[in-house]
Motif scaffolding. Structure first.
Motif, PDB file in Angstrom:
ATOM      1  N   MET A  42      48.597  40.405  30.823  1.00 28.04           N
ATOM      2  CA  MET A  42      47.530  41.361  30.557  1.00 28.04           C
ATOM      3  C   MET A  42      46.289  41.023  31.375  1.00 28.04           C
ATOM      4  SD  MET A  42      45.875  42.444  26.850  1.00 28.04           S
ATOM      5  CE  MET A  42      45.146  40.812  26.530  1.00 28.04           C
ATOM      6  N   GLY A  43      45.971  39.736  31.424  1.00 27.70           N
ATOM      7  CA  GLY A  43      44.832  39.296  32.214  1.00 27.70           C
ATOM      8  C   GLY A  43      45.035  39.510  33.701  1.00 27.70           C
ATOM      9  N   LYS A  44      46.238  39.261  34.176  1.00 30.79           N
ATOM     10  CA  LYS A  44      46.541  39.439  35.597  1.00 30.79           C
ATOM     11  C   LYS A  44      46.479  40.919  35.972  1.00 30.79           C
ATOM     12  CE  LYS A  44      48.107  37.587  39.521  1.00 30.79           C
ATOM     13  NZ  LYS A  44      48.418  38.744  40.356  1.00 30.79           N
ATOM     14  N   GLU A  45      47.000  41.777  35.105  1.00 30.09           N
ATOM     15  CA  GLU A  45      46.938  43.215  35.347  1.00 30.09           C
ATOM     16  C   GLU A  45      45.487  43.668  35.477  1.00 30.09           C
ATOM     17  OE1 GLU A  45      48.474  47.280  33.100  1.00 30.09           O
ATOM     18  OE2 GLU A  45      47.697  45.612  31.910  1.00 30.09           O
ATOM     19  N   PHE A  46      44.646  43.187  34.584  1.00 32.07           N
ATOM     20  CA  PHE A  46      43.230  43.531  34.631  1.00 32.07           C
ATOM     21  C   PHE A  46      42.590  43.036  35.925  1.00 32.07           C
ATOM     22  CE2 PHE A  46      38.971  41.810  34.188  1.00 32.07           C
ATOM     23  CZ  PHE A  46      38.248  42.935  33.820  1.00 32.07           C
ATOM     24  N   TYR A  47      42.791  41.768  36.235  1.00 32.88           N
ATOM     25  CA  TYR A  47      42.164  41.167  37.418  1.00 32.88           C
ATOM     26  C   TYR A  47      42.575  41.884  38.690  1.00 32.88           C
ATOM     27  CZ  TYR A  47      40.779  37.524  40.742  1.00 32.88           C
ATOM     28  OH  TYR A  47      40.213  36.830  41.791  1.00 32.88           O
ATOM     29  N   ASP A  48      43.850  42.195  38.819  1.00 33.77           N
ATOM     30  CA  ASP A  48      44.338  42.884  40.019  1.00 33.77           C
ATOM     31  C   ASP A  48      43.737  44.279  40.152  1.00 33.77           C
ATOM     32  OD1 ASP A  48      45.880  40.712  40.680  1.00 33.77           O
ATOM     33  OD2 ASP A  48      47.751  41.545  39.896  1.00 33.77           O
ATOM     34  N   SER A  49      43.430  44.914  39.033  1.00 28.25           N
ATOM     35  CA  SER A  49      42.954  46.297  39.076  1.00 28.25           C
ATOM     36  C   SER A  49      41.464  46.416  39.354  1.00 28.25           C
ATOM     37  CB  SER A  49      43.282  47.004  37.757  1.00 28.25           C
ATOM     38  OG  SER A  49      42.552  46.442  36.686  1.00 28.25           O
TER      39      SER A  49
END
Length: 239
Positions: A42-49
């Motif tokens: 979830m954190g990685k998805e946010f950071y990438d976006s």
């Protein structure tokens, strides 16, 4: 550092729904910094976006920021939309009163329901998680508010308000929102209340304030509350 905002708001007596838990979202994901865990993904998805925002995405985030003191709260913003609809849809006094009552009570109960879960789950904000796990230099477009992350308040309130507006006025007529003109933000055009609601939700990701899960499930919680308001609150004789 600021003190947490309204940690007991979720315990207030509600207006229409049974209590703050009636439309509660699913439990928050368990915290984890382990690569591959659900929270880490979830954190990685946010950071990438949000690492590289386009000018349009920044504009969306700023238009819906609705920070207290600066521009008013999300509740203020949706009340402003209702205000604009009274004039643009040529509502009678009775119709306007009905719209204000339904929208305001949906927003009020949405605040209570959202805050009930926020201070139960106590989910960390994305900026703190990303700085700890992915990028210590990461910053957000504007300051993160001082209360827990899950679910998104903007999304929950917008889900409730937009549902009431759409069901009361119809959701097929485009409209222009001029709420932020007085602070230099140009008006934004929307195909429907639902389209505006969806933009509010994603704006909180663009602003660096919420994980995607918080905004999507916040919309579900808000719509549930909006439905309860329209089912239970009777504003006309014989209904």
């Amino acid at each position: 550092p600021l003190k947490p905002t309204e940690p007991y708001w979720g315990n207030l007596r509600t207006f229409v729904i049974r209590d703050g838990d009636e439309c509660a979202p699913p439990p928050a994901l368990p915290y984890s910094e382990k690569p591959g865990s659900e929270f880490w993904k979830m954190g990685k998805e946010f950071y990438d976006s949000v690492r590289s925002l386009t000018p349009e995405k920044k504009q969306i985030a700023l238009f819906w920021a609705d920070n207290p003191v600066a521009t008013g709260t999300p509740g203020f913003h949706w009340t402003s939309v209702a205000n604009q609809m009274v004039t643009r849809r040529h509502l009678s006094a009775d119709e306007a009163a009905e719209l204000y009552a339904l929208t305001s009570l949906a927003v009020a109960d949405a605040f209570i329901g959202c805050w009930k879960e926020k201070y139960r789950s106590l989910v960390v904000r994305p900026v703190a998680y990303v700085q700890r796990v992915f990028d210590p230099k990461f910053t957000t477009l504007f300051a993160t508010p001082p209360f827990p992350e899950y679910p998104s308040g903007h999304s929950t309130l917008s889900g409730a308000a937009a549902y009431v507006l759409a069901k009361t006025l119809g959701d097929t007529i485009p409209f222009v929102d001029s709420t932020q003109v007085d602070i230099g933000q140009p008006p934004r055009a929307f195909k429907s209340f639902t389209a505006a609601r969806d933009e509010v939700a994603i704006s909180r990701v663009y602003g660096g304030i919420h994980f995607v899960r918080a905004v999507t499930l916040g919309l579900v919680q808000g719509e549930c509350i909006g439905k309860r308001v329209l089912e239970r609150l009777k504003t006309r004789k014989g209904t």
